[in-house]
Scaffold this active site. Structure first.
Site, PDB file in Angstrom:
ATOM      1  N   ASP A   1      35.628  46.107  25.248  1.00  0.00           N
ATOM      2  CA  ASP A   1      36.390  46.084  23.767  1.00  0.00           C
ATOM      3  C   ASP A   1      37.690  46.445  24.173  1.00  0.00           C
ATOM      4  O   ASP A   1      38.122  47.615  25.194  1.00  0.00           O
ATOM      5  CB  ASP A   1      35.720  47.116  22.851  1.00  0.00           C
ATOM      6  CG  ASP A   1      36.313  46.811  21.437  1.00  0.00           C
ATOM      7  OD1 ASP A   1      36.875  45.789  21.414  1.00  0.00           O
ATOM      8  OD2 ASP A   1      36.049  47.806  20.552  1.00  0.00           O
TER       9      ASP A   1
HETATM   10  C1  LIG Z   1      33.059  33.910  31.594  1.00  0.00           C
HETATM   11  C2  LIG Z   1      33.476  35.443  30.989  1.00  0.00           C
HETATM   12  C3  LIG Z   1      32.141  36.352  31.441  1.00  0.00           C
HETATM   13  C4  LIG Z   1      34.309  35.696  30.483  1.00  0.00           C
HETATM   14  C5  LIG Z   1      34.579  36.966  29.815  1.00  0.00           C
HETATM   15  C6  LIG Z   1      36.035  36.971  29.035  1.00  0.00           C
HETATM   16  C7  LIG Z   1      36.264  38.033  28.325  1.00  0.00           C
HETATM   17  C8  LIG Z   1      36.649  39.226  28.926  1.00  0.00           C
HETATM   18  C9  LIG Z   1      36.052  37.870  26.974  1.00  0.00           C
HETATM   19  C10 LIG Z   1      36.066  39.115  25.966  1.00  0.00           C
HETATM   20  C11 LIG Z   1      36.389  38.707  24.593  1.00  0.00           C
HETATM   21  C12 LIG Z   1      36.272  39.915  23.719  1.00  0.00           C
HETATM   22  C13 LIG Z   1      36.025  39.261  22.225  1.00  0.00           C
HETATM   23  C14 LIG Z   1      36.628  41.048  23.873  1.00  0.00           C
HETATM   24  C15 LIG Z   1      36.900  42.192  23.140  1.00  0.00           C
HETATM   25  O1  LIG Z   1      38.064  42.632  22.895  1.00  0.00           O
HETATM   26  P1  LIG Z   1      38.940  42.456  21.265  1.00  0.00           P
HETATM   27  O2  LIG Z   1      39.540  40.692  21.454  1.00  0.00           O
HETATM   28  O3  LIG Z   1      38.064  42.820  20.296  1.00  0.00           O
HETATM   29  O4  LIG Z   1      40.084  43.272  21.642  1.00  0.00           O
HETATM   30  P2  LIG Z   1      40.333  44.411  20.147  1.00  0.00           P
HETATM   31  O5  LIG Z   1      39.168  45.207  20.260  1.00  0.00           O
HETATM   32  O6  LIG Z   1      41.708  45.057  20.944  1.00  0.00           O
HETATM   33  O7  LIG Z   1      40.716  43.632  19.015  1.00  0.00           O
END
Ligand SMILES: CC(C)=CCC/C(C)=C/CC/C(C)=C/COP(=O)(O)OP(=O)(O)O
Length: 279
Positions: free
Chosen positions: A51
């Site tokens: 996160d």
């Molecule tokens: C192929 C593979 C394994 C790829 C992984 C790519 C990756 C790191 C995906 C995570 C996406 C995600 C929703 C993260 C949460 O941060 P957030 O967007 O909720 O950030 P925030 O909490 O700051 O709003």
């Protein structure tokens, strides 16, 4: 003028040498750190809620997509450290069913990134080959665009014979959806095979979850200071050691990982024994 030029070169040379020196010192400490950690109980399975990518992007004044790209890079580095330490299974939350409610532009960016990184993971990622990693995609793949679904299926097929370690990537996943689908599957089989059997056992649910026979996580980590489970592995984490870390996911370093393992090792004598993986 010539003097200024020499000063400029000397400055960059010293800066580069210092960076190399610092990198070598960090590598030595990392190796030492791994040795110390490996002398205690090592978790077999770590589940991660990665996160804080967007908050990191906004703090660093970069776009959200770049924040997620850095998140992927951090995943590869963390996976590398976990595998070096002897962790056998890493399960990450890459995209929840609730994430489909984000803006269409962000969903589309994330889908493109997932497709790209899933292809990258199995075709170019040295780590997957060196540690014989089986990549499994867990979630309701029918909710994904065709391209991502195909990349997910390709990734699973390409690594199906890798048996030493596992990377579970949860995409289009929520735990309640997974449990409902598992129960539905059991009920459907019941109607055909044993129409009078009304009882469902824990073992049947275990078997029919996306995680199947995978042993439950020893540690559940969530970064970014949030202390919610966000519908992640609710069934599987009933006895897991919870670890909440304030670092945003792209900032999560080897030292954060080490601190988490040390806390787990200190708590280990008091933790319920979990089922161990058979490899
Ligand atoms: C192929 C593979 C394994 C790829 C992984 C790519 C990756 C790191 C995906 C995570 C996406 C995600 C929703 C993260 C949460 O941060 P957030 O967007 O909720 O950030 P925030 O909490 O700051 O709003």
């Amino acid at each position: 003028m010539a003097m200024g030029k020499h000063f400029y070169y000397a400055y960059f040379l010293i800066k580069r040498l210092l960076a190399q020196l610092l990198a070598s010192i960090a590598a030595v400490f990392t190796r030492l750190g791994l040795k110390v950690l490996a002398s205690g109980p090592v978790p077999a399975h770590i589940a991660i809620i990665m996160d804080g990518n967007r908050r990191f992007a906004s703090r660093s004044r970069i776009d959200k997509r770049s924040g997620h790209v850095l998140g992927y890079e951090r995943l590869i580095q963390t996976l590398d450290s976990c595998l070096k330490l002897g962790v056998k299974i890493v399960t990450v939350y890459a995209f929840s069913i609730e994430n489909f409610q984000r803006s269409p532009a962000e969903v589309s960016d994330l889908m493109e990134l997932l497709q790209d990184k899933l292809d990258h993971l199995v075709s170019k990622e040295q780590l997957v080959r060196s540690y014989d990693v089986q990549v499994r995609i867990l979630g309701d793949l029918s909710l994904l665009p065709k391209g991502v679904r195909e990349s997910a299926e390709r990734a699973m097929l390409a690594t199906n014979n890798n048996k030493s370690t596992v990377l579970n990537v949860c995409i289009a996943y929520t735990s309640t959806h997974e449990i409902v689908q598992a129960i539905q599957k059991i009920m459907d089989e019941r109607t055909q095979d044993q129409p009078h059997d009304k009882f469902i056992t824990k073992e049947e649910i275990d078997r029919n979850l996306y995680t199947g026979l995978c042993p439950p996580p020893d540690i559940l980590l969530r970064t970014s200071g949030e202390t919610r489970l966000s519908n992640y592995l609710l069934w599987q984490c009933s006895n897991s050691y919870m670890c909440f870390c304030n670092a945003l996911w792209p900032e999560f370093s080897f030292w954060h990982l080490s601190w988490m393992i040390l806390k787990y090792q200190r708590a280990y004598p008091f933790l319920p024994r979990q089922q161990r993986p058979s490899f």
